[in-house]
Scaffold this motif. Structure first.
Motif, PDB file in Angstrom:
ATOM      1  N   UNK A 156       0.809  -1.213   0.000  1.00 45.21           N
ATOM      2  CA  UNK A 156       0.000   0.000   0.000  1.00 45.21           C
ATOM      3  C   UNK A 156       0.838   1.258   0.000  1.00 45.21           C
ATOM      4  N   UNK A 157       2.154   1.103   0.163  1.00 43.17           N
ATOM      5  CA  UNK A 157       3.051   2.260   0.052  1.00 43.17           C
ATOM      6  C   UNK A 157       3.133   2.675  -1.414  1.00 43.17           C
ATOM      7  N   UNK A 158       2.940   3.957  -1.694  1.00 48.30           N
ATOM      8  CA  UNK A 158       3.012   4.434  -3.081  1.00 48.30           C
ATOM      9  C   UNK A 158       4.440   4.282  -3.592  1.00 48.30           C
ATOM     10  N   UNK A 159       4.629   3.795  -4.830  1.00 45.48           N
ATOM     11  CA  UNK A 159       5.988   3.565  -5.342  1.00 45.48           C
ATOM     12  C   UNK A 159       6.834   4.824  -5.467  1.00 45.48           C
ATOM     13  N   UNK A 160       6.213   6.002  -5.470  1.00 46.98           N
ATOM     14  CA  UNK A 160       6.972   7.245  -5.619  1.00 46.98           C
ATOM     15  C   UNK A 160       7.361   7.876  -4.285  1.00 46.98           C
ATOM     16  N   UNK A 161       6.957   7.275  -3.189  1.00 44.37           N
ATOM     17  CA  UNK A 161       7.203   7.892  -1.880  1.00 44.37           C
ATOM     18  C   UNK A 161       8.685   8.121  -1.628  1.00 44.37           C
ATOM     19  N   UNK A 162       9.488   7.103  -1.824  1.00 45.53           N
ATOM     20  CA  UNK A 162      10.913   7.210  -1.516  1.00 45.53           C
ATOM     21  C   UNK A 162      11.577   8.304  -2.343  1.00 45.53           C
ATOM     22  N   UNK A 163      11.247   8.365  -3.629  1.00 42.79           N
ATOM     23  CA  UNK A 163      11.853   9.379  -4.502  1.00 42.79           C
ATOM     24  C   UNK A 163      11.462  10.787  -4.077  1.00 42.79           C
ATOM     25  N   UNK A 164      10.187  10.999  -3.810  1.00 48.52           N
ATOM     26  CA  UNK A 164       9.719  12.351  -3.466  1.00 48.52           C
ATOM     27  C   UNK A 164      10.244  12.765  -2.088  1.00 48.52           C
ATOM     28  N   UNK A 165      10.251  11.829  -1.135  1.00 42.16           N
ATOM     29  CA  UNK A 165      10.696  12.152   0.224  1.00 42.16           C
ATOM     30  C   UNK A 165      12.169  12.541   0.269  1.00 42.16           C
ATOM     31  N   UNK A 166      12.944  12.132  -0.742  1.00 45.85           N
ATOM     32  CA  UNK A 166      14.376  12.428  -0.767  1.00 45.85           C
ATOM     33  C   UNK A 166      14.706  13.691  -1.551  1.00 45.85           C
ATOM     34  N   UNK A 167      13.714  14.380  -2.075  1.00 38.66           N
ATOM     35  CA  UNK A 167      14.003  15.624  -2.798  1.00 38.66           C
ATOM     36  C   UNK A 167      14.803  16.562  -1.906  1.00 38.66           C
ATOM     37  N   UNK A 168      15.867  17.180  -2.441  1.00 35.63           N
ATOM     38  CA  UNK A 168      16.755  18.004  -1.607  1.00 35.63           C
ATOM     39  C   UNK A 168      16.020  19.065  -0.799  1.00 35.63           C
ATOM     40  N   UNK A 244      -3.301   7.305  15.898  1.00 36.74           N
ATOM     41  CA  UNK A 244      -4.046   8.197  15.004  1.00 36.74           C
ATOM     42  C   UNK A 244      -3.468   8.092  13.593  1.00 36.74           C
ATOM     43  N   UNK A 245      -4.343   8.134  12.599  1.00 36.82           N
ATOM     44  CA  UNK A 245      -3.886   8.192  11.211  1.00 36.82           C
ATOM     45  C   UNK A 245      -5.021   8.684  10.318  1.00 36.82           C
ATOM     46  N   UNK A 246      -4.662   8.955   9.073  1.00 36.66           N
ATOM     47  CA  UNK A 246      -5.669   9.185   8.046  1.00 36.66           C
ATOM     48  C   UNK A 246      -6.128   7.850   7.482  1.00 36.66           C
ATOM     49  N   UNK A 247      -7.257   7.856   6.793  1.00 32.63           N
ATOM     50  CA  UNK A 247      -7.815   6.577   6.343  1.00 32.63           C
ATOM     51  C   UNK A 247      -7.036   5.995   5.164  1.00 32.63           C
ATOM     52  N   UNK A 248      -6.159   6.824   4.506  1.00 31.21           N
ATOM     53  CA  UNK A 248      -5.398   6.336   3.341  1.00 31.21           C
ATOM     54  C   UNK A 248      -4.001   6.928   3.375  1.00 31.21           C
ATOM     55  N   UNK A 249      -3.134   6.315   4.149  1.00 33.07           N
ATOM     56  CA  UNK A 249      -1.748   6.772   4.303  1.00 33.07           C
ATOM     57  C   UNK A 249      -0.898   6.047   3.262  1.00 33.07           C
ATOM     58  N   UNK A 250      -0.340   6.792   2.306  1.00 32.64           N
ATOM     59  CA  UNK A 250       0.458   6.164   1.249  1.00 32.64           C
ATOM     60  C   UNK A 250       1.929   6.046   1.630  1.00 32.64           C
ATOM     61  N   UNK A 251       2.330   6.649   2.767  1.00 28.31           N
ATOM     62  CA  UNK A 251       3.716   6.556   3.227  1.00 28.31           C
ATOM     63  C   UNK A 251       3.897   5.397   4.204  1.00 28.31           C
ATOM     64  N   UNK A 252       3.052   5.359   5.211  1.00 25.64           N
ATOM     65  CA  UNK A 252       3.068   4.280   6.208  1.00 25.64           C
ATOM     66  C   UNK A 252       1.643   3.722   6.213  1.00 25.64           C
TER      67      UNK A 252
END
Length: 302
Positions: A156-168, A244-252
Motif C-alpha cells: 500500500x506504500x506508493x511507489x513514488x514515496x521514496x523518490x519524493x521524500x528524498x528531494x533536496x 491516530x492516522x488518516x484513512x489512506x496513508x500512502x507513506x506508512x
C-alpha cells in the motif's frame, strides 16, 4: 541565536516564563549532554507532564503545525526537539532507532525530566515506541501518529514515496503528495498547513543534512525487518496509547495503525476521513481535542 542551558542550572526560574511563548516565538535553547548539544524549544504551561514531540523523516522543530503545538500547549508544557545530528543539534544522526531513542533518554535526563508524554509522528513514532520499550519508567502516555510497528506492513506504500521524500528541498507539491489526499478538501487543508508551517521566520532550524537523511533511511530499512516474533514487543508497551492516522496513508500504510492498536494492550485507534499521512495537520483542531482529552483525563479512556 539560541541559548545554551547548563544542566546544573536547569531548574532556575525562567524569565520570561514559557507561558509567554508560542510555536512561532519560543527561542531555540540548547542543552549539552554526553558530547551532544541538543537543540530544543519549550513553551506552553509551566506545570504538568511535558509533551515531547518526535517528528517525521528529515524534520526539525519547524516542521510541526503551530495549531497542534500551541493547541496542546494550552494545558501542558510542550517540548520540540532535534535529535542527534538533526537540524540544529550537533553530532551525527545514528542509523538505528534504538540509538536515536537512547539520545531521547539522554536529552530528557539532561533537562531533569522524570517522566514525559510522547507524541511520535511517522518515523518519530518508531523512535517513540523504542524509547517507551527501552525506558518505560520515563513515559506516562504515548501518542502514535502515522506510524508503524517494527516489521510492519509495506503493501500500500506508493511507489513514488521514496523518490519524493528524498528531494533536496521538498516543496508544497511534495508535501501535498506525501501527507494529503488528492481531493479538493484535503489539498486545501494541506495548503493551509503549509502556510502555518512557515509562520516562523526568525531563529529557524537549518535543513537536516544529507548524513541525517542517509542515517534515517538506514534506520527505516532496519525497522522493516522483524526482530523475533512479529509484533511481540508491542505487548510490552503498557502505557495508555492513542493511535491516530488518516484513512489512506500512502507513506506508512494505515493498516499499521490498526496493528498497533490491536497489539498494544491499552490502545485506542482514531482514523480521520479523506486524509493521509498528515491527518493531524489536516484536522488540527480535532486532533488537539482528541489528544488533549486522552492526555488530561485521570483514566486515559474514561
Amino acid at each position: 541565536m539560541g541559548t545554551t542551558v547548563s544542566t546544573t542550572h536547569i531548574h532556575v526560574a525562567h524569565s520570561p516564563s514559557y507561558t509567554t511563548y508560542s510555536h512561532v516565538t519560543a527561542p531555540t535553547l540548547f542543552v549539552e549532554a554526553r558530547g551532544v548539544r541538543y537543540a530544543y524549544r519549550r513553551f506552553g504551561t509551566e506545570a504538568g507532564t511535558p509533551l515531547l514531540f518526535l517528528p517525521h523523516f528529515r524534520a526539525g522543530m519547524d516542521h510541526w503545525d503551530p495549531l497542534v503545538t500551541d493547541g496542546l500547549g494550552a494545558n501542558r508544557p510542550v517540548i520540540l526537539f532535534d535529535n542527534a545530528g538533526v537540524a540544529s543539534t550537533s553530532g551525527e544522526t545514528p542509523d538505528t532507532f534504538d540509538a536515536q531513542a537512547d539520545h531521547v533518554a539522554t536529552f530528557t535526563a539532561a533537562l531533569g525530566l522524570g517522566q514525559v508524554d510522547v507524541l511520535g509522528f511517522s518515523i518519530g513514532g518508531y523512535v517513540a515506541q523504542t524509547f517507551t520499550l527501552r525506558y518505560p519508567e520515563s513515559v506516562r502516555r504515548l501518542i502514535l501518529v502515522g506510524t508503524a510497528p517494527r516489521g510492519g506492513e509495506t503493501e500500500g506504500t506508493h511507489p513514488d514515496v521514496s523518490r519524493v521524500a528524498r528531494n533536496p528541498v521538498p516543496d508544497l507539491e511534495d508535501f501535498l503528495f506525501l501527507f494529503f489526499e488528492p481531493s479538493e478538501t484535503s489539498e486545501a487543508a494541506g495548503k493551509a498547513f503549509w502556510e502555518r508551517r512557515h509562520q516562523r521566520t526568525i531563529d529557524v532550524d537549518p535543513p537536516s543534512s544529507e548524513q541525517t537523511m542517509k542515517a534515517q533511511t538506514s534506520a527505516i530499512l532496519a525497522w522493516r525487518e522483524q526482530r523475533g516474533e512479529r509484533y511481540a514487543e508491542l505487548s510490552h508497551i503498557q502505557q495508555p496509547t492513542l493511535v491516530v492516522n488518516g484513512h489512506h496513508d500512502i507513506m506508512v500504510p494505515t493498516i499499521n495503525s490498526y496493528l498497533l492498536s490491536q497489539r498494544i494492550p491499552n490502545a485506542e485507534l482514531i482514523l480521520y476521513p479523506d486524509s493521509g499521512h498528515g491527518s493531524l495537520f489536516q484536522y488540527p483542531d480535532l486532533f488537539v481535542s482528541h489528544a488533549a482529552r486522552f492526555l488530561d483525563t485521570d483514566v486515559a479512556f474514561s
